[in-house]
Design an enzyme around this catalytic site. Structure first.
Site, PDB file in Angstrom:
ATOM      1  N   VAL A 125      -9.553  -0.990  -6.280  1.00  0.00           N
ATOM      2  CA  VAL A 125      -9.511  -0.737  -4.730  1.00  0.00           C
ATOM      3  C   VAL A 125      -9.465   1.170  -4.280  1.00  0.00           C
ATOM      4  O   VAL A 125      -8.305   1.163  -4.086  1.00  0.00           O
ATOM      5  CB  VAL A 125      -8.067  -1.424  -4.292  1.00  0.00           C
ATOM      6  CG1 VAL A 125      -8.381  -2.789  -4.065  1.00  0.00           C
ATOM      7  CG2 VAL A 125      -7.025  -0.926  -4.987  1.00  0.00           C
ATOM      8  N   PRO A 126     -10.497   1.746  -4.609  1.00  0.00           N
ATOM      9  CA  PRO A 126     -10.523   3.180  -4.321  1.00  0.00           C
ATOM     10  C   PRO A 126     -10.149   3.376  -3.002  1.00  0.00           C
ATOM     11  O   PRO A 126     -10.947   2.725  -2.252  1.00  0.00           O
ATOM     12  CB  PRO A 126     -11.730   3.669  -4.736  1.00  0.00           C
ATOM     13  CG  PRO A 126     -12.832   2.314  -4.734  1.00  0.00           C
ATOM     14  CD  PRO A 126     -11.912   1.182  -5.165  1.00  0.00           C
ATOM     15  N   HIS A 127      -9.266   4.232  -2.557  1.00  0.00           N
ATOM     16  CA  HIS A 127      -8.882   4.454  -1.411  1.00  0.00           C
ATOM     17  C   HIS A 127      -8.397   5.760  -0.905  1.00  0.00           C
ATOM     18  O   HIS A 127      -8.065   6.522  -1.740  1.00  0.00           O
ATOM     19  CB  HIS A 127      -7.990   3.219  -0.835  1.00  0.00           C
ATOM     20  CG  HIS A 127      -6.493   3.583  -1.625  1.00  0.00           C
ATOM     21  ND1 HIS A 127      -6.087   2.596  -2.739  1.00  0.00           N
ATOM     22  CD2 HIS A 127      -5.452   4.215  -1.550  1.00  0.00           C
ATOM     23  CE1 HIS A 127      -5.203   3.110  -3.220  1.00  0.00           C
ATOM     24  NE2 HIS A 127      -4.634   4.059  -2.620  1.00  0.00           N
ATOM     25  N   THR A 128      -8.177   5.900   0.153  1.00  0.00           N
ATOM     26  CA  THR A 128      -7.388   7.126   0.738  1.00  0.00           C
ATOM     27  C   THR A 128      -7.097   7.211   2.225  1.00  0.00           C
ATOM     28  O   THR A 128      -7.343   6.130   2.711  1.00  0.00           O
ATOM     29  CB  THR A 128      -8.444   8.478   0.685  1.00  0.00           C
ATOM     30  OG1 THR A 128      -7.779   9.645   0.828  1.00  0.00           O
ATOM     31  CG2 THR A 128      -9.397   8.600   1.524  1.00  0.00           C
TER      32      THR A 128
ATOM     33  N   LEU B 147     -11.189   1.610   0.809  1.00  0.00           N
ATOM     34  CA  LEU B 147     -10.328   1.514   2.080  1.00  0.00           C
ATOM     35  C   LEU B 147     -10.083   3.044   2.470  1.00  0.00           C
ATOM     36  O   LEU B 147      -9.623   3.799   1.784  1.00  0.00           O
ATOM     37  CB  LEU B 147      -8.996   0.906   1.801  1.00  0.00           C
ATOM     38  CG  LEU B 147      -9.193  -0.670   1.635  1.00  0.00           C
ATOM     39  CD1 LEU B 147      -7.488  -1.065   1.153  1.00  0.00           C
ATOM     40  CD2 LEU B 147      -9.580  -1.502   2.811  1.00  0.00           C
TER      41      LEU B 147
END
Lengths: 91, 159
Positions: free
Chosen positions: B67-70, B105
């Site tokens: 779930v790569p996110h920032t 996300l």
């Protein structure tokens, strides 16, 4: 076999997000005990980031920690400490 | 929160081509850009921010999922996309397994609860083995859209 139950409150503004869930799982992995966190009716295996994230635990939510095993006491203490230290995040 | 609240259907990628972590992040950010989720001028900053987050610890959470996110001020609401790699990608996951399913996300910095609820929703669906299996087997964008709609209609996931 020791079994310990503790009640913990999510202390940080961002709740149990991915980094915190990973931190908890890594800590659990240091011990032999079986660990679960429950929020209401939903229970998460303490060795699964996926499970922990699925709780959607936000700041102020109450979690029931259950630790079962011969190192349950030190494991529960170590996990409680992470909550007390707010996972090194802001309040 | 449901998939339809934050997944941009036009950004769904049923065939991730990248073979490494940086490539996947770039490819998915491009999909978000193409779908209008982020602006061209912000793409590089968003990628940099996601990579920086990955350096704190991989968002590869095990079971072939990442779930790569920032959090980034370039978005006013939570936007996300889905990517499926059929070959699998080394994502430095906690369980050292390759990742096949990606949920990216981007959320506004001032709304941590939205991000948390999206993670909760995604992971509840992914706990369902059938949902994971069908997603991995998706051959077209339409397959994925149908699956997400079915999930939103409570066909999968832990209740």
């Amino acid at each position: 076999m020791k079994k310990l139950l503790r009640s913990l409150v999510v202390p940080n503004r961002q709740g149990i997000h991915a980094r915190v869930a990973t931190m908890l799982v890594k800590k659990v992995m240091e011990f032999r005990s079986a660990v679960s966190f429950a929020k209401g009716r939903n229970t998460a295996d303490g060795r699964s980031v996926l499970d922990l994230l699925s709780l959607g635990a936000a700041q102020g939510d109450q979690l029931s920690l259950e630790v079962c095993g011969d190192d349950a006491a030190v494991c529960a203490d170590a996990l409680s400490l992470l909550f007390e230290q707010r996972f090194d995040e802001e309040a | 929160m449901k998939f339809s609240d934050f997944i941009l259907l036009d950004a769904i990628n049923h065939e991730i081509k990248a073979a490494n972590k940086a490539g996947v992040i770039d490819e998915m950010a491009q999909s978000l850009l193409d779908a209008g989720g982020i602006k061209k001028a912000d793409k590089d900053a968003v990628i940099k921010s996601i990579v920086k987050r990955e350096e704190l610890g991989s968002t590869g959470i095990g079971r072939g999922i990442a779930v790569p996110h920032t959090k980034h001020s370039c978005v006013e609401r939570l936007v996300g996309c889905v990517g499926v790699s059929h070959e699998g990608v080394d994502f430095d996951s906690l369980d050292c397994e390759k990742v096949f399913l990606f949920f990216m996300l981007i959320s506004p910095p001032d709304k941590p609860s939205e991000h948390l609820r999206a993670l909760e929703y995604i992971t509840r669906q992914l706990k369902d083995d059938a949902f994971c299996r069908f997603l991995k087997q998706s051959k077209t964008k339409a397959d994925i859209i149908t699956l997400l709609e079915e999930a939103d209609n409570n066909l999968f996931g832990s209740k």
